[in-house]
Structure formats: C-alpha cells, structure tokens
Design a protein around this motif. Structure first.
Motif, mmCIF file in Angstrom:
data_model
loop_
_atom_site.group_PDB
_atom_site.id
_atom_site.type_symbol
_atom_site.label_atom_id
_atom_site.label_comp_id
_atom_site.label_asym_id
_atom_site.label_seq_id
_atom_site.Cartn_x
_atom_site.Cartn_y
_atom_site.Cartn_z
ATOM 1 N N ASP A 59 46.356 10.964 44.323
ATOM 2 C CA ASP A 59 46.523 9.992 44.862
ATOM 3 C C ASP A 59 47.271 8.893 44.050
ATOM 4 O O ASP A 59 48.459 8.963 44.292
ATOM 5 C CB ASP A 59 45.948 9.044 45.767
ATOM 6 N N ILE A 60 47.189 9.556 42.584
ATOM 7 C CA ILE A 60 47.219 9.136 41.873
ATOM 8 C C ILE A 60 48.830 9.546 41.502
ATOM 9 O O ILE A 60 49.811 8.408 41.151
ATOM 10 C CB ILE A 60 46.429 8.684 40.187
ATOM 11 N N MET A 61 49.036 10.522 40.920
ATOM 12 C CA MET A 61 50.308 11.252 40.083
ATOM 13 C C MET A 61 51.805 11.465 42.051
ATOM 14 O O MET A 61 52.465 10.800 41.919
ATOM 15 C CB MET A 61 49.677 12.625 40.382
ATOM 16 N N ASP B 135 56.940 5.779 43.286
ATOM 17 C CA ASP B 135 57.435 5.098 41.970
ATOM 18 C C ASP B 135 58.508 5.273 41.341
ATOM 19 O O ASP B 135 58.783 3.928 41.160
ATOM 20 C CB ASP B 135 56.288 3.629 41.611
ATOM 21 N N GLY B 136 58.844 6.879 41.531
ATOM 22 C CA GLY B 136 59.966 6.964 40.763
ATOM 23 C C GLY B 136 59.586 7.534 39.086
ATOM 24 O O GLY B 136 60.545 7.634 39.047
ATOM 25 N N ALA B 137 58.390 7.883 38.879
ATOM 26 C CA ALA B 137 57.908 8.328 37.653
ATOM 27 C C ALA B 137 58.621 9.567 37.723
ATOM 28 O O ALA B 137 58.063 10.165 38.141
ATOM 29 C CB ALA B 137 56.278 8.016 37.667
ATOM 30 N N ASN B 138 58.924 10.054 36.299
ATOM 31 C CA ASN B 138 59.621 11.411 36.151
ATOM 32 C C ASN B 138 58.638 11.854 35.465
ATOM 33 O O ASN B 138 57.480 11.958 35.558
ATOM 34 C CB ASN B 138 60.695 11.606 35.455
ATOM 35 N N SER B 139 58.605 13.325 35.778
ATOM 36 C CA SER B 139 57.638 14.379 35.259
ATOM 37 C C SER B 139 57.123 13.645 33.945
ATOM 38 O O SER B 139 55.214 13.757 33.500
ATOM 39 C CB SER B 139 56.941 16.174 35.325
ATOM 40 N N LYS C 182 52.004 8.397 31.070
ATOM 41 C CA LYS C 182 50.818 7.238 31.032
ATOM 42 C C LYS C 182 50.013 7.699 32.028
ATOM 43 O O LYS C 182 49.055 7.296 32.601
ATOM 44 C CB LYS C 182 51.572 6.972 32.187
ATOM 45 N N MET C 183 49.355 9.428 32.821
ATOM 46 C CA MET C 183 48.609 9.024 33.698
ATOM 47 C C MET C 183 47.509 10.323 33.321
ATOM 48 O O MET C 183 46.729 10.605 33.169
ATOM 49 C CB MET C 183 49.644 9.089 35.013
ATOM 50 N N VAL D 251 39.757 7.004 30.015
ATOM 51 C CA VAL D 251 39.856 5.940 30.820
ATOM 52 C C VAL D 251 39.678 6.075 32.513
ATOM 53 O O VAL D 251 39.228 7.338 32.812
ATOM 54 C CB VAL D 251 41.636 5.891 30.967
ATOM 55 N N GLU D 252 39.488 5.123 33.108
ATOM 56 C CA GLU D 252 38.510 5.120 34.954
ATOM 57 C C GLU D 252 39.788 5.816 35.945
ATOM 58 O O GLU D 252 40.644 4.976 35.555
ATOM 59 C CB GLU D 252 37.461 4.358 35.509
ATOM 60 N N ALA D 253 39.852 6.915 36.697
ATOM 61 C CA ALA D 253 40.352 7.164 37.966
ATOM 62 C C ALA D 253 40.574 5.843 38.222
ATOM 63 O O ALA D 253 39.466 5.719 38.957
ATOM 64 C CB ALA D 253 40.593 8.750 38.536
#
Length: 294
Positions: A187-189, A195-199, A205-206, A292-294
């Motif tokens: 779901d995060i990906m 939102d338009g984030a590229n690969s 960032k994730m 970090v936590e998901a």
C-alpha cells in the motif's frame, strides 16, 4: 505452597525442553571459551602435559607481534571491500529478482548455490580457475591482465580472494534481502506511485529505509564471515605469495599450532574476538538508529 509448586512445575517443564540444549551449549561453547581465556595466561605449547602461569606476558607479546597487526590491517581492508561488494551485489540481485522476472526462482537458486559449497572445496575450484582457465583465456584472447595467474601476484592475489568471497556469500545475503523486500508494504508503494514518485524515488525514500533491518543482519553476517575467514584463505592462496594474503585468522592458527606458541596464539585469538565483537556491536547499535516503522 500452591504458588511455589506451580513455579517449580513451570521451571521443571522448561528445563525438560531447554535443559539438554543448555547443557550442550555450556559444554561445547562456554567451558571451552573460559578455558581458552585461562590458557592465555599460561606458557602452554599445545603439546606438553605441564604448563605454568605467566601473567600478562602473552598479551604483551600480542601487542609486540608486528605480523599479527599487519595481518589484522590486511583483514580490515579485506572486510571493507567484501562487506561493501557483497551487500551491494546481493541487494541489486534481490531487487531485480523480486520484480516478477520470468524464471526468477531458478536465478535465485543459482545465485544461492555457491554458498552451499564448502570453503576448502571452493578454494580449490577457484585455484584451478585462476591458475588454468583464466590464464588460458587471457593468453589466447590477448588479455594481458589474465595472461598470468593472479595467485602469483601479491597485489592481484588479494583481489582474487575478495572475488571468491563475494561470489560465495552474495547469494546468501540475497535471500535475506529478498525476504526484506517482500515484506515492504504494497500500500505504501502504491500510494507513492499514485503521488507520482518514480522508481528511483520509491527506492531511495521508501524501500531503503524499510530495509534497514535486513541491512543490519547482512552487514553483521558479512563482518563476522570476513573477520573469521580461514578455509577459503587456506585453500586458495595459503596466505601467499609472500604472506600478502595472510588474514588474521590464519596468522593466529599458525602462531598457536605451527609455531607451538599456544599461549600467545590463544591471546591473539581472544584479542581478535574482543575487537570483532566491538566492531559488530557498534555496527548494530548505530544501524538500529536508522530503523523506521512502516
């Protein structure tokens, strides 16, 4: 009385299951470890039935042993390159092999396979490759760098050892990274994609922040294997040429068993243990801060 009886029953049931394992651990690990520390204060040669206490003389000999510190410095260099290369290559393989590539299960098994080969056998296999296969190809293809065996060159022999180590361990670390990548929430990906984030942004960032636990485990294992390397070192180069690839574990072994100076060799092993433990604990401590936590 009833409470005490209940506590005793729980303790007895736990000892029933954990007792044999605990006994084996104490017998095989703890007692030999403590006995090894005791031997660092003796002048035992590894054969004699008698020994005497010499205090801290063995530890003073460790700090005066220039060959020990030379081999330790070489091991640090070896560990740096192998840890970086193993984890970079393993992560890249894992990232590619979790994208639904056709036949990716076969590729995963193929990359993992070298880890199943014992270090001694692996060393002899690569010794044949460096001494015969690559030399043959280099001479017939006109590749100057491969026309002579790397194992006879003090500079190239080190890199030959690095290559073999990376080839052996990258597949194992790849499996750990695959487990980490499959655990990244979809779901995060998907939200990032909407939102338009590229690969590249999604990866940086994730994915990478969420992969910190996997990085901690893989770097820890890479460090431990790098500092403790012996079998591949022995089979591939035997520490040569001219001790240019003699890692610290090989030096400790030779000091204890070939030079018959077991007290000093055991002291060197204990000093090495303390330094490796300190490095790995610092690595885990600082890496934990990046989680970090998901």
């Amino acid at each position: 009385m009833i409470v005490e009886k209940g506590v005793w029953n729980r303790l007895r049931s736990r000892l029933l299951f954990t007792g044999p394992t605990l006994l084996a651990f104490i017998t095989v690990m703890i007692i030999p470890f403590l006995y090894g520390i005791y031997l660092t204060f003796t002048n035992w040669d590894g054969i004699s039935t008698t020994l005497s206490l010499v205090g801290l003389q063995n530890y003073l000999a460790v700090f005066r042993d220039t060959e020990f510190w030379k081999s330790f410095g070489l091991t640090l260099k070896y560990v740096f390159y192998t840890v970086v290369l193993i984890n970079v290559i393993a992560f890249m393989l894992a990232y590619v092999l979790t994208k639904g590539l056709k036949g990716q299960s076969i590729f995963r098994a193929g990359f993992f396979l070298p880890n199943l080969v014992g270090g001694i056998v692996l060393g002899f296999i690569w010794q044949f490759i460096f001494n015969n296969v690559l030399v043959y190809l280099g001479q017939h293809a006109g590749i100057q760098s491969l026309s002579t065996t790397w194992l006879a060159d003090p500079d190239k022999a080190f890199w030959a050892l690095v290559i073999v180590t990376v080839w052996q361990n990258a597949g194992y670390m790849m499996v750990i990274y695959i487990a980490g990548l499959t655990g990244v929430p979809n779901d995060i990906m998907e939200a990032a994609n909407i939102d338009g984030a590229n690969s590249w942004i999604r990866l940086r960032k994730m994915v990478l922040p969420l992969m910190v636990p996997s990085f901690i485990v893989c770097i820890f294992l890479s460090l431990q294997r790098g500092f403790m390397v012996y079998d591949v070192n022995l089979a591939l180069t035997k520490g040569g040429p001219f001790s240019s690839t003699q890692m610290v574990s090989m030096h400790v072994y030779e000091k204890a068993f070939l030079s018959r100076d077991y007290g000093v060799g055991q002291a060197e092993a204990f000093v090495l243990f303390l330094m490796v433990a300190l490095i790995t604990l610092l690595q885990v401590y600082f890496s934990k801060k990046l989680e970090v936590e998901a």
